[in-house]
Design an enzyme around this catalytic site. Structure first.
Site, mmCIF file in Angstrom:
data_model
loop_
_atom_site.group_PDB
_atom_site.id
_atom_site.type_symbol
_atom_site.label_atom_id
_atom_site.label_comp_id
_atom_site.label_asym_id
_atom_site.label_seq_id
_atom_site.Cartn_x
_atom_site.Cartn_y
_atom_site.Cartn_z
ATOM 1 N N GLU A 1 8.059 -31.798 46.989
ATOM 2 C CA GLU A 1 9.465 -32.145 47.226
ATOM 3 C C GLU A 1 9.773 -33.603 46.914
ATOM 4 O O GLU A 1 10.916 -33.955 46.640
ATOM 5 C CB GLU A 1 9.862 -31.841 48.676
ATOM 6 C CG GLU A 1 9.526 -30.447 49.155
ATOM 7 C CD GLU A 1 10.360 -29.362 48.512
ATOM 8 O OE1 GLU A 1 10.896 -29.597 47.417
ATOM 9 O OE2 GLU A 1 10.453 -28.283 49.097
ATOM 10 N N HIS B 1 1.276 -31.348 53.714
ATOM 11 C CA HIS B 1 1.305 -29.959 53.249
ATOM 12 C C HIS B 1 0.327 -29.135 54.080
ATOM 13 O O HIS B 1 -0.698 -29.646 54.509
ATOM 14 C CB HIS B 1 0.917 -29.878 51.762
ATOM 15 C CG HIS B 1 1.314 -28.590 51.133
ATOM 16 N ND1 HIS B 1 0.512 -27.469 51.178
ATOM 17 C CD2 HIS B 1 2.442 -28.230 50.474
ATOM 18 C CE1 HIS B 1 1.130 -26.479 50.560
ATOM 19 N NE2 HIS B 1 2.299 -26.909 50.129
HETATM 20 N N1 COA Z 1 5.241 -37.176 58.448
HETATM 21 C C1 COA Z 1 4.638 -37.595 59.578
HETATM 22 N N2 COA Z 1 3.674 -36.903 60.210
HETATM 23 C C2 COA Z 1 3.293 -35.747 59.670
HETATM 24 C C3 COA Z 1 3.851 -35.256 58.477
HETATM 25 C C4 COA Z 1 4.879 -36.018 57.869
HETATM 26 N N3 COA Z 1 5.473 -35.612 56.766
HETATM 27 N N4 COA Z 1 3.299 -34.077 58.176
HETATM 28 C C5 COA Z 1 2.393 -33.821 59.116
HETATM 29 N N5 COA Z 1 2.384 -34.840 60.026
HETATM 30 C C6 COA Z 1 1.558 -34.948 61.212
HETATM 31 C C7 COA Z 1 2.050 -34.008 62.301
HETATM 32 O O1 COA Z 1 3.018 -34.624 63.108
HETATM 33 C C8 COA Z 1 0.798 -33.679 63.045
HETATM 34 O O2 COA Z 1 0.534 -34.712 63.946
HETATM 35 P P1 COA Z 1 -0.035 -34.412 65.426
HETATM 36 O O3 COA Z 1 -1.376 -33.771 65.174
HETATM 37 O O4 COA Z 1 -0.109 -35.754 66.055
HETATM 38 O O5 COA Z 1 0.951 -33.472 66.048
HETATM 39 C C9 COA Z 1 -0.289 -33.720 61.956
HETATM 40 O O6 COA Z 1 0.241 -34.510 60.892
HETATM 41 C C10 COA Z 1 -0.617 -32.353 61.424
HETATM 42 O O7 COA Z 1 0.574 -31.718 61.048
HETATM 43 P P2 COA Z 1 0.847 -30.174 61.140
HETATM 44 O O8 COA Z 1 2.151 -29.959 61.832
HETATM 45 O O9 COA Z 1 -0.352 -29.428 61.631
HETATM 46 O O10 COA Z 1 0.980 -29.829 59.633
HETATM 47 P P3 COA Z 1 1.546 -28.500 59.032
HETATM 48 O O11 COA Z 1 0.502 -27.927 58.149
HETATM 49 O O12 COA Z 1 2.148 -27.601 60.045
HETATM 50 O O13 COA Z 1 2.759 -29.149 58.220
HETATM 51 C C11 COA Z 1 4.409 -29.598 56.719
HETATM 52 C C12 COA Z 1 2.984 -29.073 56.893
HETATM 53 C C13 COA Z 1 4.779 -29.551 55.244
HETATM 54 C C14 COA Z 1 5.360 -28.692 57.492
HETATM 55 C C15 COA Z 1 4.502 -31.043 57.253
HETATM 56 O O14 COA Z 1 3.578 -31.862 56.572
HETATM 57 C C16 COA Z 1 5.913 -31.608 57.198
HETATM 58 O O15 COA Z 1 6.700 -31.389 58.099
HETATM 59 N N6 COA Z 1 6.235 -32.393 56.113
HETATM 60 C C17 COA Z 1 7.565 -32.937 55.962
HETATM 61 C C18 COA Z 1 8.531 -31.885 55.429
HETATM 62 C C19 COA Z 1 8.276 -31.562 53.980
HETATM 63 O O16 COA Z 1 8.018 -32.415 53.151
HETATM 64 N N7 COA Z 1 8.351 -30.265 53.675
HETATM 65 C C20 COA Z 1 8.146 -29.753 52.339
HETATM 66 C C21 COA Z 1 6.841 -29.020 52.255
HETATM 67 S S1 COA Z 1 6.392 -28.580 50.599
#
Ligand code: COA
Length: 355
Positions: A301, A248
């Site tokens: 989710e 998140h």
């Molecule tokens: N699975 C695997 N790796 C994940 C991850 C996940 N669900 N969520 C984050 N990471 C990793 C990223 O790849 C990133 O790695 P890196 O630094 O090597 O590139 C690191 O953790 C940081 O992630 P970041 O993209 O900065 O996080 P964010 O704040 O932009 O992302 C979400 C938040 C929700 C978009 C992300 O966690 C995600 O894509 N989750 C899966 C989709 C989901 O469940 N969405 C519903 C949200 S309520």
């Protein structure tokens, strides 16, 4: 201007003062209209929670939301929705169907119309998708009960209705989510509330925001049994894919809504619940090993998928069901943004060639 805004997703940038909800990402606390989400979900129906968030956005008491009249009005529009109900994606269908609502310029009236219309439109789309005729709303039923009945064609038991109500309350608002920000940007241009809601539906559609619960259920199906979880998850990460339902932007601990939904689903028979718990445990462990500096825990989710499946909704209807609830939060933010009365218009840094 800060560098942060141009290089990132506006992480931590405060764009509004709000009385609607507050997320404490470090402690895993969510307060909605003055109550912890755990308490609100236990004590309120969706209509009561919607009344509270709208009153918070309006900064004054409002007459209670009773969606029956607006569900009936939306039903009159169903024969005119045409192709909207044929669209393959439920969020596309909802976005297109909401375009049939006429904005009156009275934000509270428009909010009530959109809140009442969403369950009718989504249920009609889902029924058509399954090859059945849409079911008319029943004014004697509450919002959650009628949404479930219109979707499934039969009334469900109290436990299922209560679980769905708890879900609708739990996701009703979540501070400055991407879709909420979208609704506020549109409202800030002095556009109408229906346009703000339609824009927000578009933002919610993406899998990084509200489109994840369907894929979470796909993941549980693909894993199949707890003993396969670790190998399957490792395969996903090796393939460069993210684990749906984990991580998140704001929470650095488990999303408190995951626990609320996990509790709400317990009275129902859900063969997927034990599997979900095992997959969550394996995913938490693996992600911690991979990214020890970045806490990645279950988000809302994860158990949304389990709960909506247990109440009988098909997975294609999960993301639109999120919208059925969040429309109340978006509407509240539109009301609040109106009182700010200033165009949201940030800056960018030009990095292209100069003439
Ligand atoms: N699975 C695997 N790796 C994940 C991850 C996940 N669900 N969520 C984050 N990471 C990793 C990223 O790849 C990133 O790695 P890196 O630094 O090597 O590139 C690191 O953790 C940081 O992630 P970041 O993209 O900065 O996080 P964010 O704040 O932009 O992302 C979400 C938040 C929700 C978009 C992300 O966690 C995600 O894509 N989750 C899966 C989709 C989901 O469940 N969405 C519903 C949200 S309520």
């Amino acid at each position: 201007m800060t560098n942060q805004a141009s290089s990132s997703g506006l992480d931590g940038v405060v764009v509004a003062d709000t009385a609607i909800s507050e997320v404490d990402g470090e402690r895993g606390r969510l307060v909605i209209a003055g109550d912890d989400v755990e308490r609100l979900a236990e004590t309120s129906t969706f209509e009561q929670a919607a009344t509270r968030v709208l009153a918070a956005g309006n900064d004054s008491a409002i007459p209670p939301i009773d969606s029956a009249e607006y569900r009936a009005a939306a039903w009159e529009l169903v024969p005119r929705l045409g192709d909207a109900l044929e669209l393959a994606d439920g969020m596309d269908a909802l976005r297109t169907a909401l375009g049939h609502l006429r904005a009156t310029g009275d934000d509270l009236a428009d909010a009530r119309a959109a809140i009442g219309a969403a369950p009718v439109f989504v249920a009609a789309w889902s029924r058509r998708r399954a090859g059945h005729a849409p079911v008319a709303p029943d004014p004697a039923l509450g919002h959650a009960a009628d949404y479930l009945r219109m979707s499934l064609g039969v009334s469900r038991d109290t436990a299922a209705i209560r679980a769905l109500d708890a879900y609708l309350v739990t996701v009703i608002d979540h501070a400055m989510s991407a879709s909420t920000f979208t609704s506020r940007v549109i409202a800030s241009t002095a556009s109408d509330l229906i346009s703000a809601i339609i824009g927000a539906v578009g933002a919610l559609k993406g899998p990084l925001h509200g489109g994840a619960p369907g894929p979470v259920l796909d993941m549980l199906d693909a894993v199949g049994e707890p003993s396969h979880a670790e190998a399957w998850l490792l395969g996903e990460l090796e393939a460069g894919r993210r684990i749906m339902g984990m991580g998140h932007r704001v929470y650095r601990v488990r999303d408190p809504r995951a626990a609320v939904l996990e509790t709400a689903v317990r009275p129902l028979t859900s063969p997927r619940l034990p599997l979900a718990r095992a997959v969550e445990a394996a995913a938490t462990k693996i992600l911690h090993e991979r990214k020890p500096d970045r806490p990645l825990a279950a988000n809302v989710e994860f158990y949304t998928a389990v709960l909506l499946d247990a109440v009988g909704l098909p997975r294609e209807q999960f993301a639109p069901t999120f919208a059925v609830s969040r429309i109340a939060g978006w509407s509240a933010h539109v009301l609040e943004q109106r009182r700010v009365g200033r165009l949201i218009r940030p800056a960018s840094r030009y990095v292209g060639p100069m003439p």
